[in-house]
Design a protein around this motif. Structure first.
Motif, short mmCIF file in Angstrom:
data_model
loop_
_atom_site.label_atom_id
_atom_site.label_comp_id
_atom_site.label_asym_id
_atom_site.label_seq_id
_atom_site.Cartn_x
_atom_site.Cartn_y
_atom_site.Cartn_z
N PRO A 193 5.19 -16.96 -3.98
CA PRO A 193 4.43 -16.52 -2.79
C PRO A 193 4.56 -17.50 -1.63
O PRO A 193 4.75 -17.08 -0.49
CB PRO A 193 2.98 -16.46 -3.29
CG PRO A 193 3.10 -16.26 -4.76
CD PRO A 193 4.33 -17.01 -5.16
N GLY A 227 6.51 -16.33 1.45
CA GLY A 227 5.53 -16.25 2.54
C GLY A 227 5.96 -17.14 3.69
O GLY A 227 5.91 -16.74 4.86
N GLN A 278 3.96 -9.73 -6.82
CA GLN A 278 3.31 -9.54 -5.52
C GLN A 278 4.23 -10.05 -4.40
O GLN A 278 4.39 -9.39 -3.37
CB GLN A 278 1.97 -10.28 -5.46
CG GLN A 278 1.22 -10.00 -4.16
CD GLN A 278 -0.14 -10.67 -4.10
OE1 GLN A 278 -0.59 -11.29 -5.08
NE2 GLN A 278 -0.82 -10.51 -2.98
N ALA A 338 5.78 -7.82 -1.52
CA ALA A 338 5.51 -8.19 -0.13
C ALA A 338 6.80 -8.43 0.64
O ALA A 338 6.87 -8.16 1.85
CB ALA A 338 4.63 -9.43 -0.09
N THR A 339 7.83 -8.90 -0.06
CA THR A 339 9.13 -9.13 0.60
C THR A 339 9.71 -7.82 1.14
O THR A 339 10.47 -7.82 2.11
CB THR A 339 10.11 -9.78 -0.42
OG1 THR A 339 9.55 -11.00 -0.84
CG2 THR A 339 11.48 -10.03 0.19
N PHE A 385 6.14 -6.25 3.78
CA PHE A 385 5.77 -7.03 4.97
C PHE A 385 6.78 -6.89 6.11
O PHE A 385 6.40 -6.57 7.24
CB PHE A 385 5.57 -8.50 4.58
CG PHE A 385 5.16 -9.37 5.72
CD1 PHE A 385 3.88 -9.30 6.26
CD2 PHE A 385 6.06 -10.26 6.30
CE1 PHE A 385 3.51 -10.10 7.33
CE2 PHE A 385 5.69 -11.06 7.36
CZ PHE A 385 4.42 -10.98 7.88
N GLY A 414 0.59 -12.08 6.65
CA GLY A 414 1.66 -12.50 5.74
C GLY A 414 1.13 -13.35 4.60
O GLY A 414 1.41 -13.08 3.43
N ILE A 471 -0.84 -11.02 2.24
CA ILE A 471 -0.08 -10.03 1.47
C ILE A 471 0.83 -10.72 0.45
O ILE A 471 1.11 -10.18 -0.63
CB ILE A 471 0.71 -9.08 2.41
CG1 ILE A 471 1.14 -7.82 1.66
CG2 ILE A 471 1.90 -9.73 3.04
CD1 ILE A 471 1.73 -6.74 2.54
N PHE A 472 1.27 -11.95 0.76
CA PHE A 472 2.10 -12.68 -0.21
C PHE A 472 1.24 -13.38 -1.27
O PHE A 472 1.76 -13.95 -2.22
CB PHE A 472 2.97 -13.72 0.51
CG PHE A 472 4.25 -13.12 1.02
CD1 PHE A 472 5.36 -12.98 0.21
CD2 PHE A 472 4.33 -12.64 2.32
CE1 PHE A 472 6.54 -12.41 0.68
CE2 PHE A 472 5.50 -12.07 2.80
CZ PHE A 472 6.60 -11.94 1.98
N TRP A 527 -6.48 -9.41 5.94
CA TRP A 527 -6.43 -7.95 5.93
C TRP A 527 -6.84 -7.37 7.29
O TRP A 527 -6.30 -6.35 7.71
CB TRP A 527 -7.33 -7.37 4.82
CG TRP A 527 -6.73 -7.58 3.46
CD1 TRP A 527 -7.26 -8.31 2.43
CD2 TRP A 527 -5.47 -7.10 2.98
NE1 TRP A 527 -6.42 -8.31 1.35
CE2 TRP A 527 -5.30 -7.57 1.66
CE3 TRP A 527 -4.46 -6.33 3.53
CZ2 TRP A 527 -4.17 -7.27 0.89
CZ3 TRP A 527 -3.33 -6.04 2.76
CH2 TRP A 527 -3.20 -6.51 1.47
#
Lengths: 284, 306
Positions: free
Chosen positions: A79, A83, A168, A172-173, A176, A241, A244-245, A258
């Motif tokens: 992450p 991230g 996750q 996210a990669t 996002f 970012g 979410i990461f 969020w």
């Protein structure tokens, strides 16, 4: 028999069928952007984070290079690593540059060249037009975010010799860069639809980007409240970012993250709506 | 003959400025000249037909399909706008290929069609030069090429000959005539009456946003009974001929001019019948008989009240 003699009711010609009317606009736009002056310099510049993070991954996975590990300690987990790749200030600035490079003249240029007269006298809809233009900007944005992100995942797996990956961070990669690119793309195209000059669009976007950052900085400096981060485009991207990461863990940070995501979604919807409205009303 | 273009109570305003007003007409295959002074509504009419503008009121149908609902119909239409509409940084070939791709043709076919169109319009040797370097006439020819490159059944040409040199003016007009001969529909707008007159007798006259007249130019002229027809006659015995015709009911006036006489008649057919009888019976040696107001300019002037 001449068409005139047999009449149009029994015309036996064939109308060309095309499922995706926007694809010629997309390919045309991609080529046009690629042929722009200084494009290659920008692409090299934009590719630098990929090289840097590829090197970081390599160093992280090689015990013999632990002499360098002090420098990369902060990227110790998936992450944090991915991230950091997507939310560093340089990358966000690159996104801004690519948006401007690929999108500022997309609609403004068509307005300047009276090209609507050519587009809308053909069997394409205004939706095809918007999708085509959006696809061009998304193509370039994703080429320097999503694609390098996936390459980094592959490199990590290759260098470690293992398929292990934080799910996750992997998700996210993909998600996002798509969300952030969509926000930048709708924003630049909405501005582009308002002007006849790509340069003016570029200036406006830069001013808004930096002004939002400066205003946020001033208010944060005075009140010391992180909620003012919601006023800055860059901070919103970074907060969202990190959340979410899965890097943000504190409840207030997660909530802010969020909310930043919500701000980006609202911006996307507003600029998307403005773009749709402008194109729908546009007449040659 | 089937209707290609049909409008029903078509109206378009630009704010408080009238574009076209309550136009209902039907256009069949062949070449139609769209005439009218500047600001009459010719370009507005063509832009609505080409899907560029939405009418405020009314409908425009091409091949029986409402242009606002069925955009696929534009696959059968070619449009040459009045003003330049180019990407100046593209080459002529790239531009035409891109336009054909937008029309829905696959890449290879679009490339071939673009080359054919460039050849037809005389730009083959400049096909790989960027449009920015083209002369005004070459740009105009390229604009015409993008309209017909996909061989549409309906060609909408808005002032297509602006800036085109005389040689290519002739060739483009020949191409338009050829299109008409093939049974396709060509609507050409121009404010240069001689251009239209050499292309077709079939006109639509627009003035102040409304259709003033539509049909064959000579038929329209006959309908204008407020203006007597003028017939110019040159003969060595003009006073004798004038005396023979003076008592005819169809003759409303005779005026002598340098080189001949101008006779005004309210009934052209009867007058010409009587004139021919006279010439044959009395053996007049006539050098010239012309109708100076049986042309587009005169009809145009009469109709718009100049």
């Amino acid at each position: 028999m001449a068409i005139k003699s047999k009449g149009y009711q029994v015309w036996d010609g064939r109308l060309l069928r095309r499922t995706f009317g926007w694809t010629p606009i997309f390919w045309q736009g991609v080529l046009q952007v690629f042929r722009k002056k200084r494009a290659k310099v920008l692409y090299i510049f934009a590719g630098m984070p990929l090289l840097l993070f590829a090197a970081i991954i390599y160093v992280m996975t090689k015990p013999e290079l632990k002499v360098f590990s002090e420098f990369i300690r902060e990227y110790g987990t998936d992450p944090k690593l991915f991230g950091a790749y997507f939310t560093n200030g340089f990358m966000i600035f690159i996104l801004l540059l690519i948006s401007v490079h690929a999108g500022a003249s997309q609609i403004a240029g068509d307005r300047k060249s009276n090209a609507f007269a050519l587009y809308f006298a053909r069997p394409i809809t205004k939706l095809d037009y918007v999708l085509g233009k959006l696809a061009v900007v998304m193509f370039y944005l994703l080429a320097f975010t999503l694609v390098p992100g996936l390459i980094l995942i592959l490199l990590k797996m290759m260098f470690t010799g293992s398929m292990d990956m934080d799910l996750q961070a992997a998700g996210a990669t993909i998600v996002f860069p798509i969300l952030v690119s969509l926000c930048f793309a709708t924003m630049i195209l909405a501005f582009s639809s308002l002007a006849r000059s790509g340069k003016l669009v570029t200036v406006v976007l830069f001013v808004l980007y930096f002004a939002s950052d400066i205003v946020q900085g001033i208010l944060y400096g005075i009140f010391r409240s992180r909620w003012f981060h919601l006023l800055s485009l860059r901070e919103n991207i970074q907060n969202f970012g990190w959340t979410i990461f899965g890097v943000n863990t504190r409840a207030d940070e997660v909530l802010l993250g969020w909310l930043s995501g919500l701000v980006l979604l609202v911006l996307t919807a507003v600029f998307g709506g403005l773009l749709a409205l402008r194109i729908r009303r546009m007449e040659a | 003959m089937s209707t290609v273009v049909k409008t029903h109570k078509l109206s378009k305003w630009y704010g408080r400025v009238l574009g076209v007003n309550d136009i209902s007409l039907e256009i069949t295959p062949g070449i139609k000249g769209l005439l009218g002074p500047n600001g009459a509504g010719k370009s507005t009419f063509l832009k609505i037909a080409a899907g560029q503008l939405k009418p405020n009121i009314g409908r425009m149908y091409l091949f029986g399909q409402d242009v606002r609902r069925r955009r696929k119909v534009f696959g059968r239409v070619g449009y040459c706008p009045e003003y330049d509409a180019f990407y100046l940084e593209m080459t002529g070939r790239q531009f035409l290929t891109a336009m054909l791709r937008l029309q829905g043709h696959p890449r290879a076919a679009a490339g071939e069609m673009a080359l054919r169109a460039l050849d037809k319009i005389g730009l083959t040797d400049r096909q790989d030069d960027i449009i920015k370097t083209y002369s005004l006439g070459m740009r105009q020819r390229l604009k015409i090429a993008q309209a017909f490159a996909h061989e549409p059944e309906l060609l909408l040409l808005d002032e297509p000959l602006n800036g085109v040199d005389p040689v290519w003016r002739y060739r483009v007009m020949e191409m338009i005539r050829d299109y008409g001969r093939q049974g396709r529909t060509v609507i050409v707008s121009s404010h240069i009456l001689a251009e239209i007159e050499s292309l077709t007798d079939d006109i639509i006259l627009i003035h102040q946003g409304q259709v003033f007249a539509q049909g064959d130019i000579h038929y329209i002229r006959d309908l204008i009974d407020t203006h007597p027809h003028q017939v110019f006659i040159r003969t060595a015995r003009e006073r004798e001929l004038a005396g023979a015709l003076a008592g005819e009911p169809a003759v409303s006036g005779i005026a002598f001019q340098e080189g001949g006489m101008m006779i005004r008649t309210t009934n052209r057919d009867t007058f010409f019948q009587r004139l021919m009888d006279c010439i044959v019976e009395r053996q007049f040696d006539v050098e010239e008989i012309t109708s100076p107001d049986d042309n587009l300019q005169a009809v145009f002037d009469y109709l718009i009240g100049r």
